[in-house]
Every structure is written in structure tokens, then in C-alpha cells.
Design an enzyme around this catalytic site. Structure first.
Site, short mmCIF file in Angstrom:
data_model
loop_
_atom_site.label_atom_id
_atom_site.label_comp_id
_atom_site.label_asym_id
_atom_site.label_seq_id
_atom_site.Cartn_x
_atom_site.Cartn_y
_atom_site.Cartn_z
N ASP A 26 0.39 -10.54 -8.11
CA ASP A 26 0.72 -11.59 -9.37
C ASP A 26 -0.55 -11.28 -10.31
O ASP A 26 -0.36 -11.30 -11.70
CB ASP A 26 0.81 -12.94 -8.83
CG ASP A 26 2.29 -13.27 -8.57
OD1 ASP A 26 3.01 -12.39 -8.17
OD2 ASP A 26 2.57 -14.34 -8.77
N ASP A 62 0.33 -10.32 -1.83
CA ASP A 62 1.37 -11.29 -2.65
C ASP A 62 0.44 -11.97 -3.66
O ASP A 62 1.03 -11.79 -5.04
CB ASP A 62 1.52 -12.29 -1.81
CG ASP A 62 2.45 -13.24 -2.49
OD1 ASP A 62 3.40 -13.13 -3.31
OD2 ASP A 62 2.57 -14.61 -2.16
N TYR A 81 3.05 -14.55 6.91
CA TYR A 81 4.21 -14.92 6.86
C TYR A 81 5.06 -14.97 8.25
O TYR A 81 6.03 -15.85 8.13
CB TYR A 81 4.84 -13.83 5.81
CG TYR A 81 4.66 -13.94 4.41
CD1 TYR A 81 3.25 -13.96 4.19
CD2 TYR A 81 5.37 -14.11 3.61
CE1 TYR A 81 2.97 -14.09 2.73
CE2 TYR A 81 5.43 -14.19 1.96
CZ TYR A 81 4.05 -14.26 1.39
OH TYR A 81 3.94 -14.32 0.35
N LYS A 107 -10.94 -9.36 4.51
CA LYS A 107 -11.82 -10.30 4.54
C LYS A 107 -12.56 -10.36 5.83
O LYS A 107 -12.41 -11.22 6.54
CB LYS A 107 -11.01 -11.86 4.46
CG LYS A 107 -11.97 -13.25 4.01
CD LYS A 107 -12.54 -13.19 2.72
CE LYS A 107 -13.61 -14.25 2.45
NZ LYS A 107 -14.34 -14.29 1.29
C1 IPM Z 1 7.01 -12.04 -3.73
C2 IPM Z 1 7.54 -13.50 -3.55
C3 IPM Z 1 7.71 -13.73 -2.45
C4 IPM Z 1 6.79 -13.53 -1.24
C5 IPM Z 1 8.47 -15.17 -2.02
C6 IPM Z 1 9.69 -15.41 -3.14
C7 IPM Z 1 8.95 -15.21 -0.72
O1 IPM Z 1 6.56 -14.28 -3.97
O2 IPM Z 1 7.99 -11.00 -3.45
O3 IPM Z 1 5.79 -11.77 -4.07
O4 IPM Z 1 5.87 -14.53 -1.25
O5 IPM Z 1 6.67 -12.47 -0.79
MG MG Z 2 4.65 -13.17 -4.83
#
Ligand code: IPM
Ligand code: MG
Length: 363
Positions: free
Chosen positions: A252, A248, A140, A192
Site C-alpha cells: 500500500d 500487505d 493471517y 524483522k
Molecule cells: C490486500 C487486502 C487484503 C489483505 C484484505 C482485503 C483481506 O488488503 O489484498 O492487500 O489484507 O490481504
Molecule cells: Mg492490503
């Protein structure tokens, strides 16, 4: 007086944050916690009004506050902007500016939602894990970054850099061990190592840091394997410690263990004010329809009470109220399931949590 910066952002952000502020106001009254709320713009809303996703006034309000309640940012109308000017940049800049390097994403399945997940009950019943995501390093933020001419003279080249220093790894690892010490005392560090240099350093530094925490059982796992084990046997996990991008993606994925991404809260902590936000995005397709699930944001407010205001009983009361509303069968569309449940909207869900709080908090 605890000052809370409120940043609703875009899409469903304003609706879910509105319900959460209702909950916080009620909890403040019930527990005698004096709270003030100051709202500012961020993300696409801020781009439209002043040309930048994180205006200086918003940043200074955040710096002057005890904690930040954040909704979501982004939407199709800003999709054509270059990455460094998109709404998401507002959130990323906030994380970086405030040094919010530790992102806690607890994944706990509320028992009434066991059949709301597409995964089998036998696999997910009792899931209770926490993804600890490093939030200010890795792909990032690593340099060099950007799009430039390709070295072979044919077209362009896009570059992101995955970099971690000993200092960055050590400080997030320490938080991981400390969190594990408060839980089931197991830490899985995810990397990894078979491919990435940054992972080799990561694994070595985590292993060295582990010596300070002899009570914690540490294991290491490759990220691809971890993504499989999360679905195969999620109960084996207690704390998952990992770098920014892996965290990230894995969080999810792990959200589905809790029924819906609409249930997952987060806390981003550093040395200053903490930031609290749902892990889901701005869901522009359902914005303004009163159908978004506000519970991830309401549960983020519980984390705000716990981590920034150090008010464990108030935090637990919010979580208990959410549990009661779910037990009573109320569902937003994302957690709808077969059987006798009542489909409700965003505002109704917020009202029910407030109502259950009032009935139970004091006892
Ligand atoms: C999260 C989101 C963010 C990230 C985006 C909105 C920039 O996906 O907080 O997981 O990638 O960190
Ligand atoms: Mg995210």
C-alpha cells in the site's frame, strides 16, 4: 478455450470488473485467444445471499477455471461481523484453498502520472519495483488464533500467531530469485530479524536459497527501514521479498510511488489457477458512482494474460493501451493532477482502453 472465473464482489468491485471484462473480450478477439467468462458471488454479496463469504459453487468454479478475475470485498454493512465471518474471509479462504502463496505486486510508475503522486518527481521518476508477498502464511493464518479469556482473569486476550516453516520460506524465496532473474537481478529480503524468531528463520533460509542463484544480488533489510527507504530512494529496489503482513503494508505504501493505489495490479500464484485482483479495496464510499479507477483491475488482467495464459504480447498490448490513455491526459479522480487533463469516469476509462487496444494491438 480458457475459462475465466469472474468474481466482482462488493463496493466498486462490479464496476471495475465490468470494464476489465470488456478489455479481455476485446483482447481475446484481437489476438485470437478463446475466452469464456463465468460469474460467481463472493464476499459480502455472498454473505447476503447464502450466509457465507465463499460459497462452495464459487470455490468449485474457481478450481475448474484457468484463472480468476477478482474485484474487491467488504463494506460497512458487514463490519460488525466477527473476523472469521466477514467478507474478507472469502478472499483469504480462496487464497488458502487454492494454495496461492506467491503474490506479485509490481509498482511501475507510468510516466504521465509522475505529477499525480504526492511525492516529488525527482524521487519517483522511473520507479519500477515488484513486491513479492508471501500470501498463505504468517499472521493471517498462523495458529493459535482467536479471542479467549485473558490468562490473568481480567477481560479477554486476542491472539494471532506469526509462523513460517522452512518449506514456506524456501518456495517463496525461489520465486523471488526467479523473478529477479527476469528483471534487474536484485532481491531485497525484508524481515524483522532483530525481534522476531520467524524472521531469523526467514533470513537464514533466504540466504541458503540464494546459493542456487549466484547471479542475483541479495540484500536483507529490516521492515521499518524498508518503509523509510521506499520513500527516500525507491529506485534502489528491484524485487522486494517479504512475508504476508509486511507485504500487505509495504505494497500500500509503495502504491503511492505509482501515483495512486488505483493503479496497482496483482497476481496471486500457486500450483493451480492464478487469481488476479487490484491491490485496493472495495471503496464503498464511492461505489456505484462511476468514479472508481478501473486501471488496477485492467492491469491485473494483463498479468492474467501473462502468467496464466502465457500470452506476453496480449499482456503488453493491454499495458501499452493503458499508457496511451494516460498519455492522452484522461484521468479518474484519484489520479487527477494539475494541468491539462480530462476528468472521466470508470466506464469511459474502460472504453478508452478498449479503443486504444483496437488501434494498436495488431501492429
Ligand atoms: C490486500 C487486502 C487484503 C489483505 C484484505 C482485503 C483481506 O488488503 O489484498 O492487500 O489484507 O490481504
Ligand atoms: Mg492490503
Amino acid at each position: 478455450m480458457a475459462r475465466i472465473a469472474v468474481l466482482p464482489g462488493d463496493g466498486v468491485g462490479p464496476e471495475i470488473v465490468r470494464e476489465t471484462v470488456k478489455v479481455l473480450r476485446r483482447i481475446g478477439a484481437l489476438f485470437g485467444i478463446p475466452l469464456t467468462f463465468d460469474e460467481e458471488i463472493v464476499g459480502g454479496a455472498a454473505i447476503d445471499r447464502c450466509g457465507t463469504p465463499l460459497p462452495p459453487e464459487t470455490l468449485s468454479l474457481c478450481r475448474a477455471s484457468e484463472a480468476i478475475l477478482f474485484g474487491a470485498v467488504g463494506g460497512p454493512q458487514w463490519d460488525s461481523l466477527p473476523v472469521d465471518r466477514r467478507p474478507e474471509r472469502g478472499l483469504l479462504a480462496l487464497r488458502k484453498e487454492l494454495g496461492l502463496y506467491a503474490n506479485l505486486r509490481p509498482v511501475k510508475l507510468f510516466a504521465p502520472l509522475v505529477d499525480a503522486s504526492p511525492l516529488k518527481r525527482e524521487i519517483i521518476e522511473g520507479v519500477d519495483l515488484l513486491v513479492l508477498r508471501e500470501l498463505t502464511g504468517g499472521l493471517y493464518f498462523g495458529e493459535p488464533k482467536g479471542i479467549g479469556p485473558a490468562p490473568d482473569g481480567k477481560g479477554e486476550q486476542g491472539i494471532d500467531t506469526l509462523s513460517y516453516t522452512t518449506f514456506e520460506i524456501e518456495r517463496i524465496a525461489r520465486i523471488g530469485f526467479q523473478i529477479a532473474a527476469q528483471r534487474r537481478k536484485r532481491l531485497t529480503s525484508v524481515d524483522k530479524v532483530n525481534v522476531l524468531a520467524s524472521s531469523q528463520l526467514w533470513r537464514r533460509v533466504v540466504a541458503e536459497t540464494a546459493r542456487e542463484f549466484p547471479d542475483i544480488e541479495l540484500d536483507h533489510m529490516l521492515v521499518d527501514n524498508c518503509s523509510m527507504q521506499l520513500i527516500r530512494d525507491p529506485r534502489r529496489f528491484d524485487v522486494i521479498l517479504t512475508e504476508n503482513t509486511f507485504g500487505d503494508i509495504l505494497s500500500d505504501e509503495a502504491a503511492m510511488l505509482a501515483g495512486s493505489i488505483g493503479m496497482l495490479p496483482s497476481a496471486s500464484l500457486g500450483d493451480g489457477p492464478g487469481l488476479y485482483e487490484p491491490i485496493h479495496g472495495s471503496a464503498p464510499d464511492i461505489a456505484g458512482q462511476d468514479t472508481a479507477n478501473p486501471l488496477a483491475t485492467i492491469l491485473s488482467a494483463a498479468m492474467l494474460l501473462r502468467h496464466s495464459l502465457r500470452h506476453e504480447s496480449a499482456a503488453a498490448a493491454v499495458e501499452a493501451a493503458v499508457g496511451l490513455v494516460l498519455e492522452a491526459g484522461y484521468r479518474t479522480p484519484d489520479i487527477r493532477q494539475p494541468g491539462p487533463t480530462t476528468l472521466i469516469g470508470t466506464a469511459h476509462m474502460g472504453d478508452l482502453v478498449v479503443e486504444r487496444l483496437s488501434n494498436t494491438a495488431i501492429h
